[in-house]
Motif scaffolding. Structure first.
Motif, mmCIF file in Angstrom:
data_model
loop_
_atom_site.group_PDB
_atom_site.id
_atom_site.type_symbol
_atom_site.label_atom_id
_atom_site.label_comp_id
_atom_site.label_asym_id
_atom_site.label_seq_id
_atom_site.Cartn_x
_atom_site.Cartn_y
_atom_site.Cartn_z
ATOM 1 N N GLN A 159 -11.345 1.975 13.684
ATOM 2 C CA GLN A 159 -11.599 0.952 12.662
ATOM 3 C C GLN A 159 -10.652 1.121 11.474
ATOM 4 O O GLN A 159 -10.170 0.120 10.912
ATOM 5 C CB GLN A 159 -13.054 1.039 12.202
ATOM 6 C CG GLN A 159 -14.065 0.701 13.292
ATOM 7 C CD GLN A 159 -15.502 0.849 12.818
ATOM 8 O OE1 GLN A 159 -15.778 0.827 11.614
ATOM 9 N NE2 GLN A 159 -16.421 1.025 13.751
ATOM 10 N N ILE A 160 -10.386 2.366 11.079
ATOM 11 C CA ILE A 160 -9.441 2.593 9.974
ATOM 12 C C ILE A 160 -8.040 2.135 10.374
ATOM 13 O O ILE A 160 -7.310 1.523 9.582
ATOM 14 C CB ILE A 160 -9.447 4.080 9.575
ATOM 15 C CG1 ILE A 160 -10.817 4.480 9.010
ATOM 16 C CG2 ILE A 160 -8.359 4.364 8.548
ATOM 17 C CD1 ILE A 160 -10.932 5.952 8.667
ATOM 18 N N GLU A 161 -7.647 2.406 11.613
ATOM 19 C CA GLU A 161 -6.340 1.957 12.108
ATOM 20 C C GLU A 161 -6.250 0.438 12.094
ATOM 21 O O GLU A 161 -5.212 -0.129 11.744
ATOM 22 C CB GLU A 161 -6.128 2.498 13.525
ATOM 23 C CG GLU A 161 -4.859 2.020 14.203
ATOM 24 C CD GLU A 161 -3.596 2.567 13.553
ATOM 25 O OE1 GLU A 161 -2.566 1.868 13.586
ATOM 26 O OE2 GLU A 161 -3.648 3.690 13.009
ATOM 27 N N LYS A 162 -7.333 -0.233 12.460
ATOM 28 C CA LYS A 162 -7.340 -1.700 12.452
ATOM 29 C C LYS A 162 -7.242 -2.246 11.027
ATOM 30 O O LYS A 162 -6.534 -3.235 10.776
ATOM 31 C CB LYS A 162 -8.622 -2.209 13.121
ATOM 32 C CG LYS A 162 -8.665 -3.731 13.299
ATOM 33 C CD LYS A 162 -9.908 -4.151 14.050
ATOM 34 C CE LYS A 162 -9.903 -5.659 14.272
ATOM 35 N NZ LYS A 162 -9.864 -6.437 13.030
ATOM 36 N N LYS A 163 -7.939 -1.610 10.076
ATOM 37 C CA LYS A 163 -7.849 -2.046 8.682
ATOM 38 C C LYS A 163 -6.427 -1.861 8.159
ATOM 39 O O LYS A 163 -5.937 -2.695 7.382
ATOM 40 C CB LYS A 163 -8.824 -1.239 7.821
ATOM 41 C CG LYS A 163 -10.275 -1.610 8.018
ATOM 42 C CD LYS A 163 -10.568 -3.047 7.617
ATOM 43 C CE LYS A 163 -10.289 -3.288 6.145
ATOM 44 N NZ LYS A 163 -10.570 -4.684 5.753
ATOM 45 N N ARG A 164 -5.756 -0.810 8.580
ATOM 46 C CA ARG A 164 -4.365 -0.602 8.168
ATOM 47 C C ARG A 164 -3.478 -1.740 8.681
ATOM 48 O O ARG A 164 -2.648 -2.283 7.947
ATOM 49 C CB ARG A 164 -3.856 0.732 8.692
ATOM 50 C CG ARG A 164 -2.363 0.954 8.474
ATOM 51 C CD ARG A 164 -1.905 2.243 9.129
ATOM 52 N NE ARG A 164 -0.487 2.454 8.939
ATOM 53 C CZ ARG A 164 0.467 2.051 9.779
ATOM 54 N NH1 ARG A 164 0.128 1.409 10.888
ATOM 55 N NH2 ARG A 164 1.735 2.292 9.527
ATOM 56 N N ALA A 165 -3.668 -2.102 9.958
ATOM 57 C CA ALA A 165 -2.857 -3.180 10.520
ATOM 58 C C ALA A 165 -3.134 -4.511 9.825
ATOM 59 O O ALA A 165 -2.215 -5.309 9.590
ATOM 60 C CB ALA A 165 -3.129 -3.288 12.025
ATOM 61 N N ASP A 166 -4.408 -4.758 9.479
ATOM 62 C CA ASP A 166 -4.751 -6.022 8.816
ATOM 63 C C ASP A 166 -4.234 -6.084 7.379
ATOM 64 O O ASP A 166 -4.055 -7.175 6.833
ATOM 65 C CB ASP A 166 -6.278 -6.201 8.817
ATOM 66 C CG ASP A 166 -6.834 -6.355 10.229
ATOM 67 O OD1 ASP A 166 -6.037 -6.666 11.145
ATOM 68 O OD2 ASP A 166 -8.046 -6.126 10.422
ATOM 69 N N SER A 167 -4.006 -4.925 6.764
ATOM 70 C CA SER A 167 -3.584 -4.911 5.355
ATOM 71 C C SER A 167 -2.071 -4.978 5.177
ATOM 72 O O SER A 167 -1.602 -4.897 4.040
ATOM 73 C CB SER A 167 -4.107 -3.640 4.674
ATOM 74 O OG SER A 167 -3.477 -2.490 5.213
ATOM 75 N N LYS A 168 -1.324 -5.126 6.265
ATOM 76 C CA LYS A 168 0.131 -5.156 6.145
ATOM 77 C C LYS A 168 0.567 -6.360 5.314
ATOM 78 O O LYS A 168 0.132 -7.490 5.526
ATOM 79 C CB LYS A 168 0.774 -5.206 7.524
ATOM 80 C CG LYS A 168 2.268 -4.960 7.491
ATOM 81 C CD LYS A 168 2.822 -4.698 8.875
ATOM 82 C CE LYS A 168 4.296 -4.308 8.799
ATOM 83 N NZ LYS A 168 4.847 -3.991 10.136
ATOM 84 N N GLY A 169 1.436 -6.105 4.342
ATOM 85 C CA GLY A 169 1.902 -7.156 3.453
ATOM 86 C C GLY A 169 1.090 -7.277 2.186
ATOM 87 O O GLY A 169 1.439 -8.072 1.300
ATOM 88 N N THR A 170 0.002 -6.489 2.060
ATOM 89 C CA THR A 170 -0.820 -6.530 0.853
ATOM 90 C C THR A 170 -0.497 -5.333 -0.036
ATOM 91 O O THR A 170 0.253 -4.427 0.339
ATOM 92 C CB THR A 170 -2.320 -6.522 1.208
ATOM 93 O OG1 THR A 170 -2.648 -5.266 1.815
ATOM 94 C CG2 THR A 170 -2.643 -7.639 2.195
#
Length: 488
Positions: A124-135
């Motif tokens: 889940q932490i890895e997924k949050k990292r991928a979703d936060s790209k560009g922020t």
């Protein structure tokens, strides 16, 4: 009158003693009744119920882990969920430590079930990292993702403390970017980076004290740890098994010892005498004499081949290369002793960069065991070495000494400035892109194949293969050997 006073004092003292004896007898009866009904007697000392490893972890959670996770959630609105996930990971580890203290070590499938709760949180932490790209939280989530690998110490054996400490270096690449961006803007982000490192360091201290060679299990338990964890997660209480108390009186004897077996009427002396009598009366009459030609050592070679050879123990088959591969280590980007940058164990990472303000001219860069990655080194460094890398691309500026590739497969290197020397050793599939400044750079190759040099021109690159075929001739006049390369 004096006799009456002393008598009254004695009666009062005896009544006090009787009351204490009655209370002690009542407590003893209550314990006996509880044992007879199969229920455990209530314990007044709750400290013994919780293992020391769990108590120490709770102290670490309260003093270090929980404050840092709350600090993470409050640092940026985008980090609120990340801080909570990191805290959930620490809580999951706490459940595993408790289950290990109450259960024995499970087998392979049980171990996977035991660690599954931590693995899900890391995903889940890895997924949050991928979703936060560009922020704005991209660098923070990247550092948090690398640091969260420290929670996997519960599944690591022998090098547990070292594994936890290495996650500090794995997250350092992103924390340095955060420091560079916020050092003069917001002190909270600088403090967050320091607290992240402190959280992992304190965890390493805890692991070093209670689980130095890996998660410690209870070998005397009846259940396996993953079964205990399921009971904990379902709300059932599983008390820690205690050794039986030795304070009570020993159990009464079950009766007199069994009688000794009756002595055999036949004494051992007559029996042995009969044996010796049989030996004494034994006759060798009728036995054939073994002559010299009957002995195996005197037989012809053809006949001796039929002798059954001694059975030799079979040697164990050598382990394959895959079996010899050690456990995958965490990725690392770290400056060692302010002299050498170490970039290691990177896989499918296209965002590795060393900026000009991070490096110095006397710094060396060592790249080890990287796969499918892109590494960029901006500015000028002393030297760069790539060791045991595959399908990895390297882009760099200028070099003071040399660039070296050792034991690499299908790698590409490109220089934007000037490089004095390039060395290839035991490398297959190397592609070298040279700038105009480095067009005359010497390239040394040894035990290497499939090498190409691309030299920049006005519009594109001119690709030239490096020879692999050589012809050597001996000159009898000079008694020397001359070697020439053949064009491919």
């Amino acid at each position: 009158f004096a006799v009456e006073v002393s008598t009254h004092h004695i009666i009062t003292h005896m009544s006090t003693i009787n009351e204490s004896l009655v209370s002690r007898l009542e407590a003893a009866v209550q314990r006996l009744e509880a044992l007879s009904t199969g229920k455990a007697a209530p314990s007044t000392n709750t400290g013994e119920e919780t293992p020391a490893a769990v108590l120490a972890y709770d102290s670490y959670m309260a003093q270090v882990a929980e404050p840092f996770c709350n600090q993470t959630s409050a640092l940026l609105p985008e980090l609120a969920e990340g801080g909570q996930l990191f805290l959930d990971g620490f809580k999951a580890v706490r459940s595993i430590v408790l289950a290990a203290a109450q259960g024995k070590k499970p087998k392979t499938d049980g171990m996977k079930q035991l660690l599954s709760c931590v693995v899900k949180i890391l995903e889940q932490i890895e997924k949050k990292r991928a979703d936060s790209k560009g922020t704005v939280a991209w660098e923070h989530y990247s550092a948090l993702n690398e640091a969260s690998k420290c929670l996997q110490w519960v599944g690591v054996r022998d090098i547990t403390v070292k594994y936890v400490k290495e996650t500090v270096g794995a997250s350092q690449f992103y924390t340095m970017k955060i420091l560079r961006e916020y050092r003069t803007k917001d002190e909270k982000h600088v403090q967050w980076v320091n607290d992240l490192k402190n959280t992992i360091t304190k965890l390493a201290d805890y692991v070093n004290e209670f689980h130095m060679t890996g998660l410690r299990f209870n070998a005397k338990a009846n259940k396996e740890a993953h079964e205990v964890l399921q009971e904990i997660q379902s709300g059932k209480t599983t008390p820690v098994q205690k050794a039986p108390s030795t304070g009570g009186p020993p159990p009464p004897p079950s009766g007199p010892p069994p009688p000794l077996p009756p002595k055999d009427s036949r004494s051992s002396t007559p029996v042995m005498g009969a044996v010796f009598d049989e030996i004494r009366d034994f006759s060798t009459r009728g036995l054939r004499k073994v002559t010299n030609d009957m002995k195996t050592k005197n037989r012809p070679a053809e006949e001796r081949k039929s002798v059954v050879p001694a059975v030799t123990a079979k040697k164990a088959a050598p382990k394959t290369k895959k079996e010899q591969v050690s456990e995958k280590k965490p990725p690392r980007i770290e400056l060692v002793a302010d002299k050498k940058w170490e970039i290691s164990h990177q896989s499918d990472n296209q965002d590795i960069e060393l900026e000009e303000d991070q490096i110095k001219m006397n710094h060396a860069v060592y790249i080890y065991n990287c796969n499918d990655s892109l590494i960029q080194v901006h500015g000028k460094v002393s030297s760069i070495s790539m060791d045991s890398c595959s399908k990895t691309s390297l882009i760099f500026g200028s070099i003071v000494a040399s660039v070296e590739l050792v034991n690499c497969q299908s790698c590409k290197i490109q220089t934007k400035g000037k490089v004095p020397l390039i060395s290839l050793n035991k490398t297959d599939g190397a592609q070298i892109f040279l700038s105009k400044e480095s067009a005359t750079c010497p390239i040394y190759s040894s035990k290497s194949s499939e090498m190409n040099v691309c030299v920049a021109n006005d519009e594109d690159y001119d690709e030239i293969p490096i020879p692999e075929l050589f012809v050597s001739r001996f000159n009898p006049e000079t008694k020397t050997l001359s070697t020439e390369s053949e064009e491919i």
